[in-house]
Scaffold this active site. Structure first.
Site, mmCIF file in Angstrom:
data_model
loop_
_atom_site.group_PDB
_atom_site.id
_atom_site.type_symbol
_atom_site.label_atom_id
_atom_site.label_comp_id
_atom_site.label_asym_id
_atom_site.label_seq_id
_atom_site.Cartn_x
_atom_site.Cartn_y
_atom_site.Cartn_z
ATOM 1 N N ASP A 213 2.187 -8.301 11.681
ATOM 2 C CA ASP A 213 3.176 -7.231 11.566
ATOM 3 C C ASP A 213 4.271 -7.504 12.586
ATOM 4 O OD1 ASP A 213 4.662 -4.864 11.743
ATOM 5 O OD2 ASP A 213 2.947 -3.615 11.210
ATOM 6 N N ARG B 62 10.539 -3.373 -13.223
ATOM 7 C CA ARG B 62 9.411 -3.537 -12.306
ATOM 8 C C ARG B 62 9.198 -4.999 -11.929
ATOM 9 N NH1 ARG B 62 4.170 -3.627 -13.930
ATOM 10 N NH2 ARG B 62 4.750 -2.639 -15.901
ATOM 11 N N TYR C 138 -0.490 0.282 14.407
ATOM 12 C CA TYR C 138 0.161 1.372 13.689
ATOM 13 C C TYR C 138 -0.903 2.214 12.986
ATOM 14 C CZ TYR C 138 2.734 3.536 9.829
ATOM 15 O OH TYR C 138 3.234 4.417 8.901
ATOM 16 N N LYS D 154 12.373 0.433 9.712
ATOM 17 C CA LYS D 154 12.675 0.454 11.144
ATOM 18 C C LYS D 154 13.912 -0.399 11.450
ATOM 19 C CE LYS D 154 8.701 2.718 11.510
ATOM 20 N NZ LYS D 154 8.012 2.572 10.237
#
Length: 354
Positions: A170, A48, A99, A195
């Site tokens: 973003d 982690r 978004y 994306k």
């Protein structure tokens, strides 16, 4: 040998960075490191906290954006990490068209009393800067999804900083090849690596890139504590996709620009929206029914959500209940892929006439 004093072009950096050393018998690519635990005494210790496959991906994307990259399990996890930087009761300024996942997180946090949100037209720089007074964070999406409005990042960042606010951008639609927000004054950049970064519709991943070591440490701590870590295999695939981003984006953008030229003024379309760069186009049909008919009639375009893959996709965005009511019912977002422009145009024209 390349001149060590001459900076490498982005097309070269995206291919050469984040690779093992060039010693004999070293692998050409960073392997997928599938382990949950590392031998004690080093910097990793536990899965982690870090992974060599993450590091390679972060080195490349961080260089492209000009900052320090922290990879996440998804774009939503990356957005959540930025919002986790804020103290309780903070004010956030955000685009009214964003978004839906971003809007959803903001609305959820506001419902629970964590933050207050003021929504703005991100293309109205004066209004955005005015709203930044008293804000802890100004969130910029440019171009916006799916309205494709463009923000003046430099002017907004200057105004927001003067008001004492952080600025996050973003950059999913533009990618660091078309826009580098940190150079325009942003503090943080967010990507849905699902994306364009990965580019093949087979990975869920996100990333935050920071301008300072302080924010990198804070974001990394949030990732470690919340556990929103990317899987090594997904990170390997995202890095493999990132290697070809320049050629994919160049082709998709060229096709999008030609498609916009051919579609402009076409009967049956009320509007063709395109910000002038990138590979996302939005077309507006007269009604939701007309838009749905288009989506069900295309044969080459795929009716699917998400974007940025090698295949061309489209969808009527208001089919999602969370989409802003100010988005036209008949707006169809096109994600232009790598097919030939003649075929894409022919398919759209045929579906519009169906």
């Amino acid at each position: 040998m390349p001149d060590a004093q001459q900076p490498l072009h982005v097309e070269t950096r995206v291919v050469t960075l984040g690779r093992p050393s060039s010693e004999p018998d070293q692998p050409l690519n960073v392997p997928v490191t599938l382990t949950s635990t590392f031998i004690a005494g080093g910097d990793l210790e536990y899965g982690r906290y870090g992974n060599p496959t993450w590091t390679a991906f972060e080195d490349v994307l961080g260089d492209l954006e000009g900052g320090r990259c922290i990879a996440f399990a998804s774009g939503m996890a990356a957005i959540a990490a930025v919002l986790d930087l804020l103290d309780a009761g903070s004010k956030v300024v955000a685009p009214r068209h964003s978004y839906t996942g971003t809007i959803g997180q903001l609305q959820d946090s506001e419902r629970r009393g964590r933050i207050t949100v003021e929504y703005v037209d991100i293309a109205d720089t004066e209004a955005v800067v005015g709203a930044a007074e008293g804000a802890a964070l100004v969130w910029i999406e440019t171009p916006t999804n799916p309205a494709l409005e463009v923000a003046d990042v430099a002017a907004i960042a200057a105004g927001a900083h003067a008001a004492g606010a952080l600025v996050a951008v973003d950059n999913t639609f533009a990618t660091p090849l078309l826009q580098r927000p940190l150079e325009s004054g942003a503090d943080l950049v967010v990507h849905s690596a699902t994306k364009y970064i990965s580019g093949h519709s087979d990975v869920l991943m996100g990333a935050v890139v920071t301008a300072t070591a302080e924010h990198a440490e804070a974001i990394t701590s949030i990732r470690t504590l919340r556990g929103a870590i990317p899987a090594p295999l997904e990170t390997f695939l995202a890095l493999r996709g990132l290697r070809t981003l320049p050629v994919r984006l160049e082709r998709a953008q060229s096709t999008a620009q030609e498609l916009v030229r051919r579609l402009s003024g076409l009967e049956g379309l009320q509007e063709v929206r395109y910000p002038g760069f990138g590979a996302i186009v939005s077309i507006v049909l007269p009604t939701a029914e007309a838009a749905d008919a288009l989506a069900s009639s295309v044969r080459l375009w795929r009716h699917a959500t998400s974007l940025g893959g090698v295949e061309s996709t489209l969808e009527r965005r208001r089919r999602w209940p969370a989409e802003a009511s100010t988005i036209p019912e008949g707006l169809v977002r096109l994600s232009v892929g790598l097919e030939h422009v003649d075929d894409l145009e022919r398919d759209l024209r045929s579906a519009l006439g169906a």
